[in-house]
Every structure is written in structure tokens, then in C-alpha cells.
Design an enzyme around this catalytic site. Structure first.
Site, PDB file in Angstrom:
ATOM      1  N   HIS A 140      -1.295  -9.620   8.451  1.00 24.78           N
ATOM      2  CA  HIS A 140      -1.169  -7.846   7.999  1.00 24.78           C
ATOM      3  C   HIS A 140      -0.662  -7.057   9.538  1.00 24.78           C
ATOM      4  O   HIS A 140       0.189  -5.829   9.217  1.00 24.78           O
ATOM      5  CB  HIS A 140      -2.550  -7.314   7.901  1.00 24.78           C
ATOM      6  CG  HIS A 140      -3.311  -8.535   6.694  1.00 24.78           C
ATOM      7  ND1 HIS A 140      -2.067  -8.906   5.158  1.00 24.78           N
ATOM      8  CD2 HIS A 140      -4.459  -8.448   6.203  1.00 24.78           C
ATOM      9  CE1 HIS A 140      -3.104  -9.408   4.484  1.00 24.78           C
ATOM     10  NE2 HIS A 140      -3.909  -9.226   5.197  1.00 24.78           N
ATOM     11  N   LYS A 184       0.587  -0.897   0.293  1.00 21.45           N
ATOM     12  CA  LYS A 184      -0.138   0.169   0.419  1.00 21.45           C
ATOM     13  C   LYS A 184       0.926   1.743  -0.205  1.00 21.45           C
ATOM     14  O   LYS A 184       2.168   1.471   0.624  1.00 21.45           O
ATOM     15  CB  LYS A 184      -1.239   0.218   1.190  1.00 21.45           C
ATOM     16  CG  LYS A 184      -1.681  -1.146   1.358  1.00 21.45           C
ATOM     17  CD  LYS A 184      -3.121  -1.269   1.995  1.00 21.45           C
ATOM     18  CE  LYS A 184      -3.867  -1.984   1.949  1.00 21.45           C
ATOM     19  NZ  LYS A 184      -5.171  -1.788   0.873  1.00 21.45           N
TER      20      LYS A 184
END
Length: 497
Positions: free
Chosen positions: A241, A183
Site C-alpha cells: 500500500h 480509491k
């Protein structure tokens, strides 16, 4: 348009080519790279599945997926004609040793180019597929394999999968993907810390009170209940994550920005995490499971209701957690005494992924009581949906009549500031695989260190007789999650807004 860095000609083979991940993320990402001119002529994209589809049928299915998941402005005819000509479908049961002739034929004359095998399948199939790739003779010196998370269900199964894949591919050919690391804001976290003299001197326990990392989803499990009920939020989100985000926040400055220096520093953070076991599990963790409620004004069913619907009857009562809070602590000089509060869940009030750096208050206020409260500074790093960075500062309220204080944000929205469409996580990571750059991927020792820390929490929950605590869909989880942080005299960021 963002800067386009060329890549060499390549082939990519997607196992699970008709699955949700391929149609929703991988193929749209490859299309957008083609749209921006990054995929060189001659590159081939092969979708592998057991479906009885011709290549024309498969291309039609991909087109439907692109229309569903991309903006119409991006789906231009010129790019589609170019992209669709690269596509072929290979019917193959990849778990069986026979039937590989079609794939071998499609990959002929490409031994000198980058060859990417993307395993968008169950982790249990990673080992068998890799063995069959070797037997079929399609593993070349420039071949790479991409493994989707989660790598196993626990430390033992993760080690077994890593061993199986490692018999076919060298470690520098194995790319364990975590799309959060691709990201834009996660990349900017590195720039924020290591390219600005303002922040790095303050990035210690002397200036930071605590850190919150939240990944919140409004959706339920939907059609993934079969997978999710065997996994749960801890395996599905925390082990990969959230721990990867924690590592990037907490790691020491790497010697340089290369594949091993960055991952060496992340590994040190995982090794420094204080174990949570035995009596600590009930104090430092909370698990929850959503019940029926409302999200965005729409009534939604509870988790057990969704399981019952998929089973077309009464499914066995599930103890799977859909929500997790953990108080983590990094035992080193930089972070001694600074808690990291990790939180993730489904059916929460809003879709949001963010990192909150809560600074300590000023040691003494020089302002009179009537000036207002001096609120400690807070740095908010937004990963989704509106990627950007906000720094909350104390300022004087404009106007005459005395000095009054109020907090005000310095807001950097990437979309508003840069006015370009930048590649999403899968676009960036797929091109990194083609280049052979593993910096943003997890190394074997990272994966196994993460499982070593998570596994005692799983075992503690299994030994305990307490079910995950119920929470109403559309809320921020069970009340115990609020109590966990408030026992420390702190509050969640969304409660303080």
C-alpha cells in the site's frame, strides 16, 4: 449516479468464497455493480470453498453479509433477486487435483467470455490452485487470475509464487490487486498532477520540503492475529500500500495513461529508492507494538493480550510490529533531498489515510512581525474516511485595524461536491479485471522491486536485539517515531493541526 461504463458478459470464480474478504468486500462490491446496472445478464458468480453448503445455503450467507456491510437503501429487492440468481456455490478443496468436475460443469459453455479467478486465499495456495485450474482445463484465452496481497513473505517467496502462477497464466492475465490503487482519491492524484498546470511545475524538490504518507487504523488485529503475527505492519502495509502511494506521488509523467506507461514510471521510482540497510535501519526506521489503552473512549487490549486470548492461554512473546515509520528517499533529480516519511499502524487515535505534500516556506516575508507567522503551504490528499483534497493557503484575516495573516483551507470534499455515490475500490478494480485493464494493478517487476527494498529492513530488524517499541493504544505510536521526524526539524501533520 456516476457514469456507468458497460462490460461484456463474464464469469467470476471466487476461491475462498466463504472467507472474510469475499463476504465483506468482494460480494458487496459485485452486488453494487449489479445495483448500478453494470453486470450484464448471463454473468455468473461462483463461490468456491471447502464448506458443505448448497447454493441456497451460500446465497443465504451472502444475504446476511450484504445486510451487515451495505446501506439498506442499496439493498433493494429487485437487485437482490437479479443478483442472487447469478450465484452458485462449489464445494472444492482447490489444493487437490481431484474433485474439480463440479466447477468444470458450472463453467461449461462460457469459453468465449471473460473468466475471472479471484484467489482470496493464502498466498501459499496461489501456485497450487493455478496448477489445478490448468489441469482441470478451465483456463481459457480470456481467463484472468487475481492475486490478493501480500505476494509472498520476502523476495524469494514472491519470486517463487510469481514463477508458479506464471507457468499457467501469461503476465497480461495476472492481476495483482492493491485496493488502495482503486480509491477515488488515488485516481484524483493523477488528475491533480497531470491535468492541472498549477501543480506539476511545483512538484519538485525546488518547491516541496517533504512528503508524509500515513495509513492509520484504530482497530487491532482481532481475529486476524494468526495471519498478522506471521506478517506484521511492514509486510502487510508498507511493502504494497504505502510504496504504491509513494510511487504515484513521485513518478514522472507517463507518456500516456495506459497499462505499461504508468507501471513503467512506478517501477523507476522503486528502483530509485535509496537502500536502507545495516546502520541506516536503526536511524531511518522505527517499529512499534501497541499495549493496552483506549481508542474512541473505549478500553482496548494490547497486542500480546489479543494473542493470549486467541491462544486461550499464554502465547509466545511476539516481536511482530504493529506500527512502522520509515524515512524513505528517492534518488533522482526531481526528488533529491526531499524525504518521504511513511507511517502506518494499528490502534492509533483515528482511522485516516492521507498524503501530505509540505511545500517550502516563502524565501522572504515582507510582512511586519505583528502580522503573524507566514506558514508554508500544505496540500492534504485524504484517501479515507472523507475522501478529498485540501490546500492550505495564507490569507488576510478579515476586518479593519491592520493586516493580519492566517492560514485558511481550500477544501474539496468529493461527497459534498459531486453528490453521487461513486464506486469503492473493489468495485472499480473488479470491473477493470473483467475488461482486462491492468493499469491499476501491480506488475511482477514492481512487486519484486518493492520486496528488494523492504527485505534489508526486515533483515536489519531480525539481526538487531531490540524489540518493537511499546506504544499505548490510542496514541500516534512510540516516541521514537516523533523523534525520527523531529531530528530533521519537521513534525507530523497531526501534531501540527
Amino acid at each position: 449516479m456516476a457514469q456507468i461504463i458497460p462490460v461484456d458478459i463474464f464469469d467470476i470464480v471466487v476461491f475462498g468464497g466463504t472467507g472474510d474478504l469475499a463476504l465483506r468486500k468482494l460480494m458487496p462490491s459485485l452486488f453494487l455493480r449489479d445495483h448500478d446496472g453494470q453486470i450484464p445478464d448471463g454473468s455468473r458468480i461462483l463461490g468456491v470453498s471447502r464448506s458443505d453448503l448448497s447454493s441456497a445455503d451460500y446465497v443465504a450467507r451472502l444475504r446476511a453479509g450484504l445486510e451487515q456491510h451495505l446501506d439498506q437503501d442499496d439493498l433493494d429487492d429487485e437487485t437482490w433477486q437479479r443478483f442472487s440468481a447469478r450465484i452458485a456455490h462449489v464445494r472444492l478443496d482447490a489444493t487437490k487435483a481431484e474433485g474439480w468436475d463440479g466447477l468444470v460443469q458450472d463453467l461449461k459453455d462460457g469459453e468465449d467470455r471473460s473468466r475471472v479467478f479471484y484467489l482470496a486465499t493464502s498466498p501459499d495456495l496461489f501456485g497450487p490452485i493455478c496448477r489445478n485450474l490448468k489441469t482441470a482445463g478451465v483456463v481459457t484465452p480470456k481467463a484472468r487470475v487475481v492475486l490478493e496481497k501480500p505476494i509472498g513473505r520476502d523476495l524469494e517467496s514472491a519470486c517463487r509464487i510469481n514463477d508458479e502462477v506464471g507457468t499457467v497464466f501469461n503476465e497480461d492475465q495476472i492481476f495483482r490487486i492493491d485496493h488502495y490503487l482503486g480509491k477515488e482519491t488515488v485516481q484524483n492524484l493523477m488528475a491533480l498532477r497531470f491535468a492541472n498546470s498549477l501543480f506539476e511545475p511545483l512538484w519538485t524538490s525546488a518547491s516541496i520540503d517533504h512528503i508524509q504518507i500515513t495509513v492509520a487504523e484504530t482497530i487491532g488485529v482481532g481475529g486476524r492475529s494468526g495471519y498478522y503475527d506471521r506478517s506484521g505492519a511492514l509486510r502487510d502495509m508498507v511493502q504494497n500500500h504505502l510504496l504504491q502511494l509513494l510511487c504515484l506521488v513521485a513518478m514522472e509523467p507517463p507518456v500516456r495513461l495506459d497499462k505499461d506507461s504508468v507501471r513503467d514510471e512506478k517501477l523507476k521510482v522503486l528502483q530509485a529508492l535509496r537502500p536502507i540497510a545495516d546502520g541506516d535501519v536503526g536511524v531511518k526506521t522505527v517499529s512499534g507494538q501497541y499495549r493496552s489503552g483506549a481508542v474512541d473512549g473505549q478500553a482496548v487490549p494490547g497486542y500480546q493480550d489479543e494473542l493470549n486470548a486467541e491462544a486461550d492461554g499464554d502465547a509466545p512473546e511476539s516481536n511482530t510490529e504493529t506500527f512502522v515509520v520509515i524515512k524513505a528517499e528517492v534518488e533522482n533529480w526531481r526528488w533529491a533531498g526531499v524525504p518521504f516519511y511513511l507511517r502506518t499502524g494499528k490502534r492509533l487515535p483515528k482511522r485516516s489515510s492521507e498524503i501530505i505534500i509540505q511545500f517550502r516556506p516563502v524565501p522572504h516575508s515582507i510582512f511586519e512581525q505583528g502580522a503573524g507567522e507566514v506558514v508554508a503551504n500544505r496540500l492534504v490528499i485524504r484517501l479515507q474516511p472523507d475522501e478529498g483534497v485540501t490546500l492550505n493557503l495564507m490569507t488576510k484575516d478579515p476586518g479593519p485595524g491592520g493586516l493580519r495573516l492566517r492560514p485558511a483551507p481550500l477544501n474539496l470534499s468529493f461527497a459534498e461536491t459531486f453528490k453521487v455515490r461513486y464506486p469503492d475500490a473493489y468495485e472499480r478494480l473488479l470491473m477493470d479485471v473483467v475488461r482486462g485493464n491492468p493499469t491499476l494493478f501491480m506488475r511482477r517487476d514492481e512487486v519484486e522491486a518493492a520486496w528488494s527494498w523492504v527485505e534489508p529492513i526486515l533483515e536489519g530488524w531480525q539481526r538487531g536485539s531490540e524489540r518493537p517499541k511499546a506504544y499505548t493504544a490510542g496514541t500516534w505510536g512510540p516516541s521514537a517515531a516523533i523523534a525520527l521526524i523531529e531530528r530533521d526539524g519537521r513534525t507530523w501533520h497531526d501534531d501540527a493541526e
